[in-house]
Design a protein around this motif. Structure first.
Motif, PDB file in Angstrom:
ATOM      1  N   GLN A 269      28.648  53.115  36.935  1.00 57.78           N
ATOM      2  CA  GLN A 269      27.276  52.969  37.848  1.00 57.78           C
ATOM      3  C   GLN A 269      26.218  53.840  37.437  1.00 57.78           C
ATOM      4  OE1 GLN A 269      30.766  54.835  40.809  1.00 57.78           O
ATOM      5  NE2 GLN A 269      29.141  53.783  42.185  1.00 57.78           N
TER       6      GLN A 269
ATOM      7  N   HIS B 101      37.614  54.125  35.992  1.00 57.21           N
ATOM      8  CA  HIS B 101      36.810  53.893  37.056  1.00 57.21           C
ATOM      9  C   HIS B 101      36.077  52.576  37.499  1.00 57.21           C
ATOM     10  CE1 HIS B 101      34.745  56.789  40.226  1.00 57.21           C
ATOM     11  NE2 HIS B 101      34.423  55.415  40.527  1.00 57.21           N
ATOM     12  N   TRP B 102      37.142  51.670  37.078  1.00 53.84           N
ATOM     13  CA  TRP B 102      37.160  50.144  37.499  1.00 53.84           C
ATOM     14  C   TRP B 102      36.551  49.199  36.625  1.00 53.84           C
ATOM     15  CZ3 TRP B 102      34.709  51.013  42.972  1.00 53.84           C
ATOM     16  CH2 TRP B 102      35.454  52.004  43.852  1.00 53.84           C
TER      17      TRP B 102
ATOM     18  N   ASN C 109      41.172  56.042  39.159  1.00 51.36           N
ATOM     19  CA  ASN C 109      40.404  56.269  40.293  1.00 51.36           C
ATOM     20  C   ASN C 109      40.490  55.277  41.203  1.00 51.36           C
ATOM     21  OD1 ASN C 109      37.846  57.605  41.657  1.00 51.36           O
ATOM     22  ND2 ASN C 109      37.106  55.663  41.777  1.00 51.36           N
ATOM     23  N   GLU C 110      41.179  55.644  42.285  1.00 50.42           N
ATOM     24  CA  GLU C 110      41.305  54.902  43.786  1.00 50.42           C
ATOM     25  C   GLU C 110      41.879  53.518  43.374  1.00 50.42           C
ATOM     26  OE1 GLU C 110      37.442  54.516  45.487  1.00 50.42           O
ATOM     27  OE2 GLU C 110      37.437  56.636  46.045  1.00 50.42           O
TER      28      GLU C 110
ATOM     29  N   ILE D  83      41.573  50.802  46.192  1.00 48.79           N
ATOM     30  CA  ILE D  83      40.448  50.092  46.419  1.00 48.79           C
ATOM     31  C   ILE D  83      40.209  49.079  45.253  1.00 48.79           C
ATOM     32  CG2 ILE D  83      37.784  50.382  46.353  1.00 48.79           C
ATOM     33  CD1 ILE D  83      39.041  51.778  48.632  1.00 48.79           C
TER      34      ILE D  83
ATOM     35  N   ASN E  81      39.715  61.924  46.885  1.00 48.62           N
ATOM     36  CA  ASN E  81      38.485  61.307  47.307  1.00 48.62           C
ATOM     37  C   ASN E  81      38.424  60.955  48.993  1.00 48.62           C
ATOM     38  OD1 ASN E  81      37.791  61.287  44.484  1.00 48.62           O
ATOM     39  ND2 ASN E  81      37.534  59.030  44.610  1.00 48.62           N
TER      40      ASN E  81
ATOM     41  N   TYR F  47      36.001  60.302  52.153  1.00 47.85           N
ATOM     42  CA  TYR F  47      34.727  59.795  52.817  1.00 47.85           C
ATOM     43  C   TYR F  47      34.826  60.010  54.417  1.00 47.85           C
ATOM     44  CZ  TYR F  47      32.887  58.977  48.024  1.00 47.85           C
ATOM     45  OH  TYR F  47      32.414  59.128  46.821  1.00 47.85           O
ATOM     46  N   ASN F  48      35.766  58.958  54.763  1.00 50.56           N
ATOM     47  CA  ASN F  48      35.956  59.020  56.293  1.00 50.56           C
ATOM     48  C   ASN F  48      37.327  58.361  56.711  1.00 50.56           C
ATOM     49  OD1 ASN F  48      34.482  56.257  55.612  1.00 50.56           O
ATOM     50  ND2 ASN F  48      35.897  55.823  57.047  1.00 50.56           N
TER      51      ASN F  48
ATOM     52  N   TRP G  55      29.547  54.305  57.728  1.00 53.90           N
ATOM     53  CA  TRP G  55      30.893  55.214  57.858  1.00 53.90           C
ATOM     54  C   TRP G  55      30.619  56.247  58.523  1.00 53.90           C
ATOM     55  CZ3 TRP G  55      31.739  55.314  51.603  1.00 53.90           C
ATOM     56  CH2 TRP G  55      32.094  54.207  51.080  1.00 53.90           C
ATOM     57  N   PRO G  56      31.654  56.430  59.664  1.00 52.86           N
ATOM     58  CA  PRO G  56      31.723  57.485  60.717  1.00 52.86           C
ATOM     59  C   PRO G  56      31.841  58.900  59.808  1.00 52.86           C
ATOM     60  CG  PRO G  56      33.843  56.520  60.645  1.00 52.86           C
ATOM     61  CD  PRO G  56      33.145  55.619  59.706  1.00 52.86           C
TER      62      PRO G  56
ATOM     63  N   GLU H  91      36.033  63.483  44.958  1.00 48.66           N
ATOM     64  CA  GLU H  91      34.780  62.931  45.331  1.00 48.66           C
ATOM     65  C   GLU H  91      34.644  63.240  46.622  1.00 48.66           C
ATOM     66  OE1 GLU H  91      34.219  58.911  44.889  1.00 48.66           O
ATOM     67  OE2 GLU H  91      34.974  58.894  42.763  1.00 48.66           O
TER      68      GLU H  91
ATOM     69  N   TRP I 116      30.206  63.615  45.216  1.00 45.26           N
ATOM     70  CA  TRP I 116      29.829  62.492  44.683  1.00 45.26           C
ATOM     71  C   TRP I 116      28.296  62.201  45.563  1.00 45.26           C
ATOM     72  CZ3 TRP I 116      31.607  58.820  41.499  1.00 45.26           C
ATOM     73  CH2 TRP I 116      30.717  57.645  41.198  1.00 45.26           C
TER      74      TRP I 116
ATOM     75  N   GLU J 272      25.754  51.403  43.275  1.00 42.58           N
ATOM     76  CA  GLU J 272      26.741  51.587  44.345  1.00 42.58           C
ATOM     77  C   GLU J 272      27.689  50.158  44.798  1.00 42.58           C
ATOM     78  OE1 GLU J 272      28.173  53.756  45.746  1.00 42.58           O
ATOM     79  OE2 GLU J 272      29.495  52.634  47.288  1.00 42.58           O
ATOM     80  N   TRP J 273      28.105  49.697  43.275  1.00 39.96           N
ATOM     81  CA  TRP J 273      28.965  48.520  43.585  1.00 39.96           C
ATOM     82  C   TRP J 273      28.165  47.498  44.086  1.00 39.96           C
ATOM     83  CZ3 TRP J 273      31.696  49.657  39.384  1.00 39.96           C
ATOM     84  CH2 TRP J 273      32.197  51.098  39.437  1.00 39.96           C
TER      85      TRP J 273
ATOM     86  N   PHE K 294      23.575  57.783  46.962  1.00 40.59           N
ATOM     87  CA  PHE K 294      24.427  59.318  47.200  1.00 40.59           C
ATOM     88  C   PHE K 294      24.122  60.173  46.567  1.00 40.59           C
ATOM     89  CE2 PHE K 294      28.195  57.717  49.475  1.00 40.59           C
ATOM     90  CZ  PHE K 294      28.409  56.146  49.561  1.00 40.59           C
TER      91      PHE K 294
HETATM   92  C1  GBH Z   1      34.470  55.858  45.920  1.00 38.50           C
HETATM   93  O1  GBH Z   1      34.811  54.827  46.655  1.00 38.50           O
HETATM   94  C2  GBH Z   1      34.061  55.433  44.614  1.00 38.50           C
HETATM   95  O2  GBH Z   1      35.155  56.156  43.679  1.00 38.50           O
HETATM   96  C3  GBH Z   1      32.800  55.688  44.000  1.00 38.50           C
HETATM   97  O3  GBH Z   1      32.651  54.903  43.088  1.00 38.50           O
HETATM   98  C4  GBH Z   1      31.758  55.232  45.182  1.00 38.50           C
HETATM   99  O4  GBH Z   1      30.542  54.995  44.550  1.00 38.50           O
HETATM  100  C5  GBH Z   1      31.750  55.821  46.199  1.00 38.50           C
HETATM  101  O5  GBH Z   1      33.039  56.158  46.525  1.00 38.50           O
HETATM  102  C6  GBH Z   1      30.879  55.482  47.322  1.00 38.50           C
HETATM  103  O6  GBH Z   1      31.289  54.319  47.867  1.00 38.50           O
HETATM  104  O7  GBH Z   1      36.108  50.843  56.669  1.00 38.50           O
HETATM  105  O8  GBH Z   1      33.598  51.355  56.679  1.00 38.50           O
HETATM  106  O9  GBH Z   1      35.162  53.171  57.076  1.00 38.50           O
HETATM  107  C7  GBH Z   1      35.085  54.858  47.930  1.00 38.50           C
HETATM  108  C8  GBH Z   1      35.844  53.964  48.881  1.00 38.50           C
HETATM  109  C9  GBH Z   1      36.110  52.447  50.582  1.00 38.50           C
HETATM  110  C10 GBH Z   1      35.721  55.106  50.921  1.00 38.50           C
HETATM  111  C11 GBH Z   1      35.452  52.509  52.043  1.00 38.50           C
HETATM  112  C12 GBH Z   1      35.359  54.651  52.406  1.00 38.50           C
HETATM  113  C13 GBH Z   1      35.376  53.222  54.342  1.00 38.50           C
HETATM  114  C14 GBH Z   1      34.876  52.056  54.846  1.00 38.50           C
HETATM  115  N1  GBH Z   1      35.390  53.992  49.989  1.00 38.50           N
HETATM  116  N2  GBH Z   1      35.886  53.451  52.906  1.00 38.50           N
HETATM  117  S1  GBH Z   1      35.002  51.654  56.429  1.00 38.50           S
END
Ligand code: GBH
Length: 459
Positions: free
Chosen positions: A24, A125-126, A169-170, A173, A297, A299-300, A334-335, A363, A410, A417-418, A426
């Motif tokens: 990344q 990390h992928w 990592n994850e 995913i 990690n 996020y939501n 994402w919420p 993260e 993060w 961002e992939w 971010f």
């Molecule tokens: C991480 O993955 C990665 O490790 C990182 O490389 C990446 O840049 C970062 O997060 C930001 O994306 O169904 O709409 O609620 C995060 C994996 C997968 C977490 C999708 C949040 C929610 C999607 N994500 N998920 S949703």
């Protein structure tokens, strides 16, 4: 929004960090003998990433790392989670190591240490070497063994200086996005082999832990999972069943074998068509080899309801995800539900008890549509609010007994961002993709004052 002066007090010694990943940020994809990874192939395949973006240049961190570490030191972090690109170390994923590739991380680690920043290295990390994907990638049982050999080579060189080792990592995913939905590299759409992809990653983790222990590395060892509470949309029992399916699919199929040494009873039904014969005698004890920390990690969370079975990826999944009513979303859609972070951390504690090692938040962060003002400055109050609320949620979990030792935001820099390419940002630091100039955002200053405040009270 509350200022950092009213911020809750974290314990002395709490680790404050930032996180990134090799593909990344690094760029320099053909330099110093690096081989191609699945992400080079995927991003160069038309239609796979937003605007056809690739990591060819990314943030050019490979050349600009001294400037990046200066900015990191200015932030006051005491740790940096970065990842090592396997195809820099072994261009085809096996065989002799590439000294020039290892030398980059050697320089990077020394430069961090010179600034008092603890290196937290992620081994995977992928960016799988493409040559290993050509052999079948994570569907194949020899990949975990190659991963352990690569790990041993890295441990041999950096084992005396890395503070935290993250194996994977994850893995969920990778299984779901990479091998089932096909929206991430390697872009495959498997059905019954999805479980093998999960299992072989977990086995690779276990073998890598053994390799790190055998090398007597001085740092602590753990693994990183993307975890999320799953909420039923209603009290309807069918919605509860639906929530259980997604929870097994994304969370427990990974955390149970790692911490309890067994797959959930529901895993075969959820990974329908799974060929369980890939699980050999001894695998689960390798996978559950004791680790020193658990990387989370977040996020939501997810909200789901029962739905008519649809043949989807791993099998007929009787659920669909729904929106959280009345909740803001990030630029990713994402919420934003910080309470779910507290729930996740206390829930891990309840489920795994003394089997759960100390936790690091490896993260947490958010993408927003950052627009620089006329002075070039990004006033990302939305990101500050996201981070503020999530750090308070971590603190609340700690007050309720969760053993959290550190937090990595993060991400340090805007980056690739992939599948979303460079469109989604971010970072605490803005990157201008024309000039590659770095400019700290308001969130950088905010995070710096949070860290400074914590440092002022402890240890
Ligand atoms: C991480 O993955 C990665 O490790 C990182 O490389 C990446 O840049 C970062 O997060 C930001 O994306 O169904 O709409 O609620 C995060 C994996 C997968 C977490 C999708 C949040 C929610 C999607 N994500 N998920 S949703």
């Amino acid at each position: 929004m509350t200022g950092p002066d009213q911020f809750p007090q974290f314990p002395p010694g709490f680790v404050w960090g930032v996180a990134t990943a090799s593909y990344q940020i690094e760029g320099a994809v053909t330099e110093d003998g690096r081989g191609p990874s699945v992400w080079d192939t995927f991003s160069h395949t038309p239609g796979r990433t937003h605007d056809g973006d690739t990591g060819d240049v990314a943030d050019d961190h490979y050349h600009r790392y001294p400037e990046d570490l200066d900015l990191m030191a200015g932030l006051g972090v005491n740790a940096y989670r970065f990842s090592i690109a396997w195809p820099r170390i072994q261009p085809t994923g096996e065989g002799p190591v590439n000294p020039a590739g290892l030398a980059f991380y050697d320089r990077l680690v020394d430069a961090m240490l010179a600034k008092g920043i603890t290196p937290a290295a992620t081994l995977y990390h992928w960016d799988l070497p493409q040559a290993l994907e050509d052999k079948g990638g994570w569907t194949q049982r020899d990949i975990p063994h190659y991963f352990a050999e690569y790990t041993a080579a890295v441990a041999d060189k950096l084992g005396d200086r890395v503070g935290l080792w993250c194996t994977l990592n994850e893995p969920f995913i990778v299984t779901a996005f990479g091998y089932v939905l096909g929206v991430h590299a390697p872009g495959r759409q498997l059905f019954t082999d999805a479980f093998a992809v999960a299992h072989h990653q977990l086995l690779g983790h276990g073998l890598a832990v053994e390799a790190l222990r055998a090398a007597n590395v001085t740092g602590t060892i753990g693994v990183v999972n993307a975890l999320a509470p799953v909420h039923p949309d209603s009290d309807d029992p069918a919605d509860h069943v639906a929530a259980g399916i997604l929870d097994t699919l994304m969370n427990r199929t990974y955390t149970d074998p790692l911490l309890l040494g067994r797959y959930p009873e529901e895993t075969p039904a959820v990974y329908a068509g799974a060929d369980l014969s890939v699980v050999k005698d001894g695998d689960l004890s390798t996978i559950s080899t004791p680790i020193d920390f658990f990387g989370v990690n977040f996020y939501n969370p997810h909200r789901v309801r029962a739905a008519a079975p649809e043949q989807f990826g791993t099998g007929p999944l009787n659920f669909e995800t729904v929106e959280y009513p009345g909740v803001p979303t990030t630029a990713m859609g994402w919420p934003v539900v910080p309470e779910a972070f507290t729930e996740l951390l206390t829930g891990l504690h309840e489920r795994y008890g003394e089997k759960l090692p100390p936790i690091y938040i490896t993260e947490n962060g958010a993408a927003y549509d950052d627009e620089p003002g006329p002075d070039g400055r990004v006033r990302d109050d939305d990101r500050i609010a996201y981070l503020d609320r999530h750090l308070r949620a971590v603190h609340a979990a700690m007050a309720a007994g969760a053993d959290v030792r550190g937090y990595f935001c993060w991400s340090f820099l805007d980056n690739f961002e992939w599948a979303e390419g460079y469109q989604k940002r971010f970072g605490l630091v803005r990157v201008d993709y024309e000039t590659l100039e770095r400019t700290p955002k308001a969130s950088y200053d905010w995070y710096r004052s949070v860290i400074a405040l914590a440092a002022a009270v402890g240890p």
